[in-house]
Design a protein around this motif. Sequence first.
Motif, PDB file in Angstrom:
ATOM      1  N   HIS A   1       0.835  -1.204   0.000  1.00  0.00           N
ATOM      2  CA  HIS A   1       0.000   0.000   0.000  1.00  0.00           C
ATOM      3  C   HIS A   1       0.870   1.255   0.000  1.00  0.00           C
ATOM      4  O   HIS A   1       0.633   2.209  -0.760  1.00  0.00           O
ATOM      5  CB  HIS A   1      -0.911  -0.020   1.228  1.00  0.00           C
ATOM      6  CG  HIS A   1      -1.739   1.216   1.415  1.00  0.00           C
ATOM      7  ND1 HIS A   1      -2.832   1.501   0.644  1.00  0.00           N
ATOM      8  CD2 HIS A   1      -1.614   2.257   2.287  1.00  0.00           C
ATOM      9  CE1 HIS A   1      -3.356   2.655   1.022  1.00  0.00           C
ATOM     10  NE2 HIS A   1      -2.627   3.129   2.016  1.00  0.00           N
ATOM     11  N   ALA A   2       1.908   1.280   0.831  1.00  0.00           N
ATOM     12  CA  ALA A   2       2.778   2.453   0.927  1.00  0.00           C
ATOM     13  C   ALA A   2       3.626   2.621  -0.337  1.00  0.00           C
ATOM     14  O   ALA A   2       3.895   3.752  -0.761  1.00  0.00           O
ATOM     15  CB  ALA A   2       3.677   2.329   2.155  1.00  0.00           C
ATOM     16  N   LEU A   3       4.060   1.528  -0.940  1.00  0.00           N
ATOM     17  CA  LEU A   3       4.882   1.599  -2.156  1.00  0.00           C
ATOM     18  C   LEU A   3       4.109   2.207  -3.327  1.00  0.00           C
ATOM     19  O   LEU A   3       4.694   2.852  -4.203  1.00  0.00           O
ATOM     20  CB  LEU A   3       5.397   0.209  -2.541  1.00  0.00           C
ATOM     21  CG  LEU A   3       6.477  -0.384  -1.622  1.00  0.00           C
ATOM     22  CD1 LEU A   3       6.745  -1.830  -1.975  1.00  0.00           C
ATOM     23  CD2 LEU A   3       7.765   0.435  -1.690  1.00  0.00           C
ATOM     24  N   SER A   4       2.811   1.999  -3.336  1.00  0.00           N
ATOM     25  CA  SER A   4       2.004   2.589  -4.409  1.00  0.00           C
ATOM     26  C   SER A   4       1.972   4.107  -4.307  1.00  0.00           C
ATOM     27  O   SER A   4       1.852   4.805  -5.315  1.00  0.00           O
ATOM     28  CB  SER A   4       0.581   2.019  -4.378  1.00  0.00           C
ATOM     29  OG  SER A   4      -0.103   2.426  -3.202  1.00  0.00           O
TER      30      SER A   4
ATOM     31  N   ALA B   1      11.830   1.439  -6.579  1.00  0.00           N
ATOM     32  CA  ALA B   1      12.563   1.613  -7.826  1.00  0.00           C
ATOM     33  C   ALA B   1      14.033   1.249  -7.626  1.00  0.00           C
ATOM     34  O   ALA B   1      14.480   0.930  -6.523  1.00  0.00           O
ATOM     35  CB  ALA B   1      12.416   3.043  -8.333  1.00  0.00           C
ATOM     36  N   GLU B   2      14.806   1.335  -8.709  1.00  0.00           N
ATOM     37  CA  GLU B   2      16.243   1.100  -8.624  1.00  0.00           C
ATOM     38  C   GLU B   2      16.964   1.990  -9.620  1.00  0.00           C
ATOM     39  O   GLU B   2      16.379   2.471 -10.598  1.00  0.00           O
ATOM     40  CB  GLU B   2      16.598  -0.362  -8.875  1.00  0.00           C
ATOM     41  CG  GLU B   2      16.353  -0.843 -10.285  1.00  0.00           C
ATOM     42  CD  GLU B   2      16.745  -2.309 -10.471  1.00  0.00           C
ATOM     43  OE1 GLU B   2      17.647  -2.563 -11.279  1.00  0.00           O
ATOM     44  OE2 GLU B   2      16.144  -3.183  -9.813  1.00  0.00           O
ATOM     45  N   ILE B   3      18.242   2.225  -9.372  1.00  0.00           N
ATOM     46  CA  ILE B   3      19.063   3.041 -10.258  1.00  0.00           C
ATOM     47  C   ILE B   3      19.791   2.139 -11.240  1.00  0.00           C
ATOM     48  O   ILE B   3      20.409   1.142 -10.845  1.00  0.00           O
ATOM     49  CB  ILE B   3      20.074   3.872  -9.444  1.00  0.00           C
ATOM     50  CG1 ILE B   3      19.341   4.924  -8.604  1.00  0.00           C
ATOM     51  CG2 ILE B   3      21.088   4.552 -10.358  1.00  0.00           C
ATOM     52  CD1 ILE B   3      20.261   5.760  -7.719  1.00  0.00           C
ATOM     53  N   ASP B   4      19.731   2.502 -12.525  1.00  0.00           N
ATOM     54  CA  ASP B   4      20.467   1.790 -13.571  1.00  0.00           C
ATOM     55  C   ASP B   4      21.256   2.833 -14.350  1.00  0.00           C
ATOM     56  O   ASP B   4      20.725   3.485 -15.249  1.00  0.00           O
ATOM     57  CB  ASP B   4      19.501   1.042 -14.490  1.00  0.00           C
ATOM     58  CG  ASP B   4      20.241   0.223 -15.548  1.00  0.00           C
ATOM     59  OD1 ASP B   4      21.467   0.027 -15.378  1.00  0.00           O
ATOM     60  OD2 ASP B   4      19.611  -0.187 -16.530  1.00  0.00           O
TER      61      ASP B   4
ATOM     62  N   VAL C   1      16.441   5.990 -13.610  1.00  0.00           N
ATOM     63  CA  VAL C   1      15.676   5.422 -12.498  1.00  0.00           C
ATOM     64  C   VAL C   1      14.637   4.485 -13.087  1.00  0.00           C
ATOM     65  O   VAL C   1      13.838   4.888 -13.939  1.00  0.00           O
ATOM     66  CB  VAL C   1      14.982   6.511 -11.661  1.00  0.00           C
ATOM     67  CG1 VAL C   1      14.133   5.875 -10.567  1.00  0.00           C
ATOM     68  CG2 VAL C   1      16.021   7.453 -11.043  1.00  0.00           C
ATOM     69  N   VAL C   2      14.637   3.230 -12.661  1.00  0.00           N
ATOM     70  CA  VAL C   2      13.705   2.224 -13.174  1.00  0.00           C
ATOM     71  C   VAL C   2      12.596   2.028 -12.146  1.00  0.00           C
ATOM     72  O   VAL C   2      12.828   1.489 -11.054  1.00  0.00           O
ATOM     73  CB  VAL C   2      14.417   0.877 -13.448  1.00  0.00           C
ATOM     74  CG1 VAL C   2      13.426  -0.133 -14.023  1.00  0.00           C
ATOM     75  CG2 VAL C   2      15.598   1.074 -14.391  1.00  0.00           C
TER      76      VAL C   2
ATOM     77  N   GLN D   1      18.061  -2.921  -4.777  1.00  0.00           N
ATOM     78  CA  GLN D   1      16.848  -2.330  -4.228  1.00  0.00           C
ATOM     79  C   GLN D   1      17.164  -1.016  -3.506  1.00  0.00           C
ATOM     80  O   GLN D   1      18.291  -0.807  -3.045  1.00  0.00           O
ATOM     81  CB  GLN D   1      16.179  -3.310  -3.262  1.00  0.00           C
ATOM     82  CG  GLN D   1      15.704  -4.603  -3.916  1.00  0.00           C
ATOM     83  CD  GLN D   1      15.242  -5.629  -2.910  1.00  0.00           C
ATOM     84  OE1 GLN D   1      14.849  -5.304  -1.792  1.00  0.00           O
ATOM     85  NE2 GLN D   1      15.289  -6.901  -3.298  1.00  0.00           N
ATOM     86  N   SER D   2      16.144  -0.184  -3.396  1.00  0.00           N
ATOM     87  CA  SER D   2      16.320   1.134  -2.785  1.00  0.00           C
ATOM     88  C   SER D   2      15.719   1.235  -1.399  1.00  0.00           C
ATOM     89  O   SER D   2      15.799   2.289  -0.772  1.00  0.00           O
ATOM     90  CB  SER D   2      15.708   2.216  -3.685  1.00  0.00           C
ATOM     91  OG  SER D   2      16.363   2.253  -4.926  1.00  0.00           O
TER      92      SER D   2
END
Length: 506
Positions: A345-348, A355-358, A362-363, A443-444
């Motif tokens: 719920h919070a991630l939405s 997300a992650e850095i590539d 930002v992905v 992971q972030s």
Amino acid sequence: MTTEVRVPTLGESVSEATVATWFKKPGDSVAVDEMLCELETDKVTVEVPSPVAGKLAELVAAEGDTVGVDALLATIAEEGNAGPEETKPRAEPDPKPAKEEAAQTVDIMVPTLGESVTEATVSTWFKKSGDTVQADEMLCELETDKVSVEVPAPAAGVLGEILAKEGDTVQANGKLAVMTRGGEGQAHSADEGTPETTEKPGGMGGKDVEDAPSAKKMMAEKGVSRDAVTGSGKDGRVMKEDVMKALAGTAPSAAQNAPAQPAQQRAPVAAKDADREERVKMTRLRQTIAKRLKDSQNTAAMLTTYNEVDMTEVMALRNEYKDLFLKKHGVKLGFMSFFTKACVHALSEVPEVNAEIDGTDVVYKNFVHMGIAAGTPSGLVVPVIRDADAMSFATIEKSIAEMGAKARDGKLSMAEMQGGTFTISNGGVYGSLMSSPILNPPQSGILGMHKIQDRPMAINGQVVIRPMMYLALSYDHRIVDGKGAVTFLVRVKEALEDPRRLLMDL
């Protein structure tokens, strides 16, 4: 001369697979170790290489067919090998041609180790050259960066030369040993002679039951006698958790005196103390854990923010429905499903935490593959619950229970520990009151749960006792700002203190 291509050993408790793809068709030329087809089991994908050079003659199992271990997949017409094979009967007349032909040399190969895993270390050999082995009996155990891999005998026979010794590093699809398959007194395949069919009637079966390699290793390390452990596996097979129970119940001193891992930088040690030390080589899993955790600190701009949650409502809801939940779904209602739902719920609302850095991008992930950190006797592993955002409470609990059991038994595959987008770590099960979890790259974010403790709280101007838990969110400050991190943790807190918000999507 034709050579049979058969289904390789698929792993303990895996008895069948589906033919997914044929890379060759009848009439195609093939080289040694060239991939012929791909099989799919419930857990992993297995590639089948060509044992010889020649031409693919016949496909016995078509794509989509279900095949058992040692089943015939195809035949290959060999090229250039007929001469030496034909000279053998001419050199020595054979009074028993059928039995001589039944004896075959089989290579014991390194099994598929998982995606991106190219090598392993030979940890333990359970058999020595000249030993008689049954089909599917464990020969050795390999260690990769993530998991332990057991190598069973592909058929009954006699173990010949061991090519890779304990401690050797072997490549994927490398050769470990050779064995003689078939011959006098030996079955040709697993179907013709398994431990169940070859065991003499009336026997106790103790000699024919192969204990789990992980259990053998732990018994050896802890100095536990086999007679002191009661096996809970099939036919009394000793599993790793049986050894752990024996250590906890009857041999606590063995667990307390387990050798400690040496530090990287050592101060000078007095001679009298050096004689009382024991040096143990770190397992590949422990080395990888150490490297990844240090890389995480060196790479990410890691920061931790804290909050606390009143668990009163979650505990009340769980106590009210736990019996009905167990009766309907066949699994216990725990706290992890509430935390997973709250995090989803919070991630939405704060997608950068998922997300992650590539490189310079930002992905953002429009799904949640939830990593659930689990401590095992071998070290920390993080199985992944895929698409947790689309799961019900019951499905989440079942998935966590299944992955937890695999983690304890060392049965997790590489695929089951890859692809996570966010992680939850529950140090509370060990009594931790407060900690700062380390990120699981790339992971972030990672949420740390802790011990539930009754504490006096000021509620509406009055001091009341409430079951409280500290929460910690470690996050990568390169991608997640302080506002986003705090907002995420507040949303988790709100959802847990009023679980009805999860139903209302508030």
